[in-house]
Design an enzyme around this catalytic site. Structure first.
Site, short mmCIF file in Angstrom:
data_model
loop_
_atom_site.label_atom_id
_atom_site.label_comp_id
_atom_site.label_asym_id
_atom_site.label_seq_id
_atom_site.Cartn_x
_atom_site.Cartn_y
_atom_site.Cartn_z
N SER A 50 -18.75 24.43 4.99
CA SER A 50 -19.15 23.54 5.42
C SER A 50 -20.35 23.17 3.46
O SER A 50 -20.43 24.86 3.39
CB SER A 50 -20.27 23.26 6.01
OG SER A 50 -21.44 22.60 5.93
N TYR A 79 -26.60 29.53 10.16
CA TYR A 79 -24.94 28.67 10.48
C TYR A 79 -24.49 29.00 8.52
O TYR A 79 -23.54 29.22 8.36
CB TYR A 79 -25.61 26.73 10.09
CG TYR A 79 -24.23 25.47 9.85
CD1 TYR A 79 -24.06 25.87 10.70
CD2 TYR A 79 -24.48 25.24 8.85
CE1 TYR A 79 -22.69 24.81 10.78
CE2 TYR A 79 -23.82 24.18 8.62
CZ TYR A 79 -23.00 23.68 9.29
OH TYR A 79 -21.93 23.12 9.14
#
Length: 315
Positions: A156, A181
Site C-alpha cells: 500500500s 499498518y
C-alpha cells in the site's frame, strides 16, 4: 534494488481494470491462490483470473461467507485459512501439498488496516501478524508447489507511514494503529524483494504493489468521521474522483500475477499497472519509498520472520 524501479511503458494506467490487463491472456490450465479473494479488490482479482481460465483457490477465515461471495464465478474453490493462526496456515499448506496441484499464480491480497490494538497468542501485533507473518509462513510452506510462479504481495502507499521499527516491532512501548499498518505494508514490500532474490533462480518471481485508493471493507476500522476528515468520503459517503473502483483497484495485482509484460522482472514495487519510480519524500505522492525496497532491510526482515514463525524454505 532501486535501479530496477523504472517504468517499463506497460500501456495501462490508473483507470485500467483487472479485466483490461488480462485481455487476450489465456490462463486455462493454471492454478491461482488469492488470499482475501472473496472481498474487495481480492474478489475482483479472483473474478478476473477465473474469467481468463484459471482455477482459483480462495483461502478464507470464513469459508461459508466466501462461498456466498464467489457464487456464480466458475472455476473457484474455497479452503479454510486464518492468517493470524500459524497452525491454520500449516494445515492449509498441508492440504494443498497433499492435493499436489502446482500453483502458478499467488496473490497475497488479504489484510487488515488500522484495527484497535490486538495481539496474537504469541504477542505479535495483529496487523504485522496477518498482513506479513501469515503470508510469509504460507508462501514458505507452499514453496514446493510454486513452479516458475508469480508471487504478488499487496502492499500500500501506507508503507510510507513507517519503516521497519526494529527497536519495537511489536509496539510494546505504545500502539499507533497507522504506524502499525505502515510497518506491515513495508514488510509486504520487503518480503517481495527478498523472496525474489532467493527464488528467482528457480523461476519464481515476486512483486509488491500499491493498488490505489479504493473504498473497500478494509477501511471498516476507520470511523466515518475520520474518513471524512482525511478526504476519503464526502458528507454523503461518496469517495472523491481520484479513488478507484474495486475493478480498477484489482488491476495492478492482477497485472503483476499474469502479465507477460513483466517477464524477466521481479523484486520490484508496482503501482497503477506500472513499475513505480522511487520517491524519497515521506509525504504524500506517488512512488515507492527507499526503505521499502532496501535489500539489506529485506534480508533482515526475512531472518526475523523465519525466527518468529519457525518456517524458512531456504534455510
Amino acid at each position: 534494488m532501486s535501479h530496477k524501479q523504472q517504468p517499463i511503458g506497460s500501456g495501462y494506467h490508473a483507470r485500467s481494470t483487472a479485466a483490461d490487463v488480462l485481455d487476450g491472456i489465456d490462463l486455462a490450465g493454471t492454478t491461482a491462490v488469492v488470499t482475501g479473494g472473496y472481498s474487495g479488490i481480492g474478489l475482483e482479482t479472483t473474478r478476473a483470473l477465473a474469467n481468463a481460465g484459471a482455477r482459483v483457490v480462495v483461502p478464507a477465515r470464513r469459508p461459508d461467507l466466501a462461498s456466498q461471495h464467489l457464487d456464480g464465478i466458475p472455476g473457484t474453490e474455497v479452503d479454510e485459512l486464518d492468517l493470524a493462526d500459524l497452525d491454520s496456515v500449516r494445515a492449509f499448506a498441508e492440504r494443498r501439498l497433499a492435493d499436489g496441484r502446482t500453483i502458478d499464480l499467488m496473490v497475497n491480497s488479504a489484510g487488515i488496516m488500522a484495527c484497535p490494538e490486538t495481539r496474537t497468542p504469541q504477542g505479535w501485533e495483529l496487523q504485522f501478524a496477518v498482513n506479513h507473518l501469515g503470508h510469509f509462513a504460507l508462501v514458505n510452506r507452499l514453496l514446493p508447489l510454486l513452479r516458475e510462479a508469480r508471487v504478488v504481495s499487496v502492499s500500500s502507499s501506507g508503507h510510507r507511514l513507517s519503516p521497519m521499527r526494529w527497536n519495537d516491532t511489536r509496539f510494546e512501548r505504545g500502539y499507533d494503529r497507522s504506524e502499525a499498518y505502515g510497518q506491515s505494508k513495508t514488510a509486504n514490500a520487503l518480503f517481495a524483494v527478498e523472496l525474489d532474490r532467493l527464488a528467482a533462480p528457480a523461476g519464481i518471481r515476486a512483486f509488491a504493489l500499491h493498488p490505489g485508493a479504493i473504498l473497500t471493507p478494509l477501511m471498516r476500522h476507520v470511523p466515518e468521521s475520520e474518513q471524512r476528515d482525511m478526504g476519503w468520503i464526502d458528507e454523503h459517503g461518496n469517495p472523491p474522483e481520484h479513488f478507484k473502483t474495486a475493478e480498477q483497484g484489482a488491476a495492478t495485482q492482477t497485472w503483476a500475477a499474469a502479465s507477460p509484460k513483466l517477464d524477466g522482472l521481479g523484486g520490484v514495487f508496482l503501482e497503477d499497472c506500472e513499475v513505480a519510480a522511487v520517491n524519497p519524500d515521506l509525504g504524500p505522492g506517488p512512488g515507492v519509498r527507499p526503505h521499502a525496497i532496501d535489500p539489506d532491510e529485506a534480508r533482515r526482515l526475512w531472518a526475523y520472520s523465519a525466527e518468529l514463525t519457525g518456517v524458512n524454505a531456504f534455510a
